[in-house]
Design a protein around this motif. Structure first.
Motif, PDB file in Angstrom:
ATOM      1  N   SER A 201      -5.966  -3.735  -6.170  1.00 30.86           N
ATOM      2  CA  SER A 201      -4.819  -2.885  -6.514  1.00 30.86           C
ATOM      3  C   SER A 201      -3.502  -3.650  -6.654  1.00 30.86           C
TER       4      SER A 201
ATOM      5  N   LYS B  41       0.807  -1.221   0.000  1.00 24.77           N
ATOM      6  CA  LYS B  41       0.000   0.000   0.000  1.00 24.77           C
ATOM      7  C   LYS B  41       0.844   1.278   0.000  1.00 24.77           C
TER       8      LYS B  41
ATOM      9  N   SER C  37      -7.245   1.666  -2.391  1.00 22.41           N
ATOM     10  CA  SER C  37      -7.430   0.523  -3.291  1.00 22.41           C
ATOM     11  C   SER C  37      -8.527   0.871  -4.292  1.00 22.41           C
TER      12      SER C  37
HETATM   13  C1  LIG Z   1      -4.854  -4.262   1.402  1.00 16.96           C
HETATM   14  C2  LIG Z   1      -4.111  -5.508   1.184  1.00 16.96           C
HETATM   15  C3  LIG Z   1      -4.463  -6.432   0.171  1.00 16.96           C
HETATM   16  C4  LIG Z   1      -5.657  -6.286  -0.708  1.00 16.96           C
HETATM   17  O1  LIG Z   1      -5.877  -5.064  -1.333  1.00 16.96           O
HETATM   18  P1  LIG Z   1      -5.783  -4.912  -2.914  1.00 16.96           P
HETATM   19  O2  LIG Z   1      -6.174  -3.512  -3.169  1.00 16.96           O
HETATM   20  O3  LIG Z   1      -6.720  -5.907  -3.521  1.00 16.96           O
HETATM   21  O4  LIG Z   1      -4.380  -5.181  -3.278  1.00 16.96           O
HETATM   22  C5  LIG Z   1      -3.675  -7.553  -0.016  1.00 16.96           C
HETATM   23  N1  LIG Z   1      -2.616  -7.795   0.778  1.00 16.96           N
HETATM   24  C6  LIG Z   1      -2.248  -6.942   1.764  1.00 16.96           C
HETATM   25  C7  LIG Z   1      -1.071  -7.282   2.590  1.00 16.96           C
HETATM   26  C8  LIG Z   1      -2.973  -5.775   1.996  1.00 16.96           C
HETATM   27  O5  LIG Z   1      -2.588  -4.946   2.968  1.00 16.96           O
END
Ligand SMILES: *Cc1c(COP(=O)(O)O)cnc(C)c1O
Length: 457
Positions: A272, A117, A234
């Motif tokens: 994301s 993130k 996201s």
């Molecule tokens: C937030 C998160 C995700 C899922 O969010 P996406 O926007 O789908 O990537 C996956 N893994 C971790 C470690 C996260 O913090």
């Protein structure tokens, strides 16, 4: 061994690092459907979004045509502190499994926030600073996004106001303290700092909060003050754009050693990390240069792709945000409270939804206890303690590697290891104590939440 030359960890040199983000939408013949104004049903314009979002980020959100977007030097300098992230050849795991498959994972947990993130948080903070804003507001559930944004804001000396779902605020004091270390203000939501929060508290004094409610508060906190904007970690196209750094690095590292993945796997919450990891590979697939099998992995308790509907829906539970055309379970869908970690969003990125609808990728849903079993199997051999979200991808990577044992195929499997699980040890504890349950919604439950979808043709 033919692959003796490939190191355990493949890093790029500094001069090989991506200088531009890649906008996958530019290579899509059929573009993702636009966000709609919930009041008028018309596509949202830059002017309508400006009071809420940073200007440059709105431009990125609406831009379906610019293929390569330069990464500003300030962002690249920050990236250098924790990137390139390693692309790891899981030799030890392959050996333990006894699989002829070659397994690679791109590890995004090597920074204090512990997940991918931060890649988008730093970009969003940069554009807010560029615009001369005082600060940004956001919501956080499990806390990864809030942590990442706090780090990014402290780097650019911006205020960071995080509305944290009250139950997480109370149950995850450590995440909260990391955010405070980076100077963020954390407010348990619902709170009496906003009109919407006060209203909710009046009606439900004992509520433990929800993500939808925290979003509403964060948006109000941004729009009711001079110099603040709301940011999101996201789902949005701009976030996928920033996360393309993951895929671009992976592709560059693989190209350097002449590796081509047959299967690419990622966990899908809002889409994301998966959108970022697959971006350059999907680009080649869309333009007919190469073919890859791409698999999104979601929890069986929140199965947007595998059991949801492709339709316009509200992006938030509070129904104040724009309408997005996406795979959705309905904005009223309440995921199982016992589900550990993230991936609980009712919808999905519009870009990934469009690609899935067009058949460019597949999706699988996995049960929570299987996910933790996979996390443990992985941790015991490869060392890294994975985030539960990441372990969704691990589960399917293991499944595919085990299939290769039966078929004898030497497939190359790539998956995204998005983060570490140090803040999820309560969930690990439940798993170890045999107290973790698998919740799978019934068809009736899903039909019920889908029945409240807005009527848009
Ligand atoms: C937030 C998160 C995700 C899922 O969010 P996406 O926007 O789908 O990537 C996956 N893994 C971790 C470690 C996260 O913090």
């Amino acid at each position: 061994m033919s692959n003796e030359k490939i190191p355990y960890k493949i890093y790029l040199e500094e001069h090989e690092m991506p200088t531009h983000y890649y906008n996958l939408r530019a290579d899509m013949e059929k573009k993702p459907a636009p966000l709609l104004n919930p009041g008028t049903g018309e596509p949202l314009t830059l002017e309508e979004m400006e009071p809420i979002f940073c200007k440059e980020l709105i431009k990125q959100e609406l831009d379906n045509d610019t293929k390569f977007v330069p990464i500003p030097q300030e962002i690249r300098d920050f990236y250098k502190m924790y990137r390139p992230s390693p692309l790891v050849r899981a030799y030890c795991l392959e050996e333990r499994l006894g699989t002829p498959a070659k397994i690679y994972y791109k590890f995004e947990g090597n920074n204090t926030s512990g997940s991918h993130k931060l890649n988008s948080a730093i970009a969003q903070a940069y554009y807010a600073k560029e615009q001369g804003l005082k600060g940004v507001t956001t919501e956080t559930g499990a806390g990864q996004w809030g942590t990442a944004l706090s780090m990014a804001c402290s780097y650019f000396q911006l205020d960071c106001d995080v509305y944290m779902v009250k139950v997480s605020y109370e149950q995850k004091p450590f995440r909260r303290e990391v955010m405070r270390t980076y100077g963020a203000t954390i407010t348990p939501s619902p709170s009496n700092t906003t009109n919407i929060g006060r209203k909710i508290l009046e009606e439900h004094p004992n509520t433990t909060g929800s993500l939808g409610c925290a979003i509403s508060e964060a948006v109000e906190a941004a729009t009711s003050r001079e110099g603040y904007r709301y940011v999101l970690g996201s789902v949005l196209n701009q976030v996928l754009l920033h996360q393309s750094i993951i895929g671009l690095e992976t592709k560059a590292a693989m190209d350097k050693y002449g590796i081509k993945p047959d299967i690419i796997i990622g966990s899908a919450g809002g889409g994301s990390n998966l959108g970022g990891l697959i971006a350059p590979f999907m680009g080649e697939k869309l333009t007919g240069k190469e073919d890859y099998q791409i698999i999104a992995v979601e929890p069986a308790s929140c199965p947007s792709f595998t059991r949801g509907k492709f339709a316009y829906d509200f992006a938030d539970t509070g129904k104040i945000c724009p309408l997005a055309k996406m795979y959705t379970l309905g904005s009223d869908y309440i995921p199982a409270p016992n589900h550990a970690g993230g991936l609980r969003y009712h919808g999905m990125s519009t870009t990934l939804s469009e690609l899935y609808d067009q058949g460019y990728m597949e999706a699988r849903s996995v049960a929570q206890t299987d996910v933790f079993a996979a996390a443990e199997e992985f941790a015991r051999v490869e060392g890294i303690l994975p985030a539960p979200e990441s372990a969704h991808a691990i589960k399917v990577a293991l499944d595919e590697a085990k299939k290769c044992i039966e078929t004898g195929e030497e497939k190359t499997i790539l998956f995204g290891l998005t983060g570490t699980g140090y803040f999820d040890l309560t969930a690990y504890q439940k798993y170890h104590d045999g107290e973790m349950e698998d919740y799978v919604p019934t068809d009736e439950e899903i039909a019920k939440s889908l029945s409240s979808l807005p009527q848009i043709d």
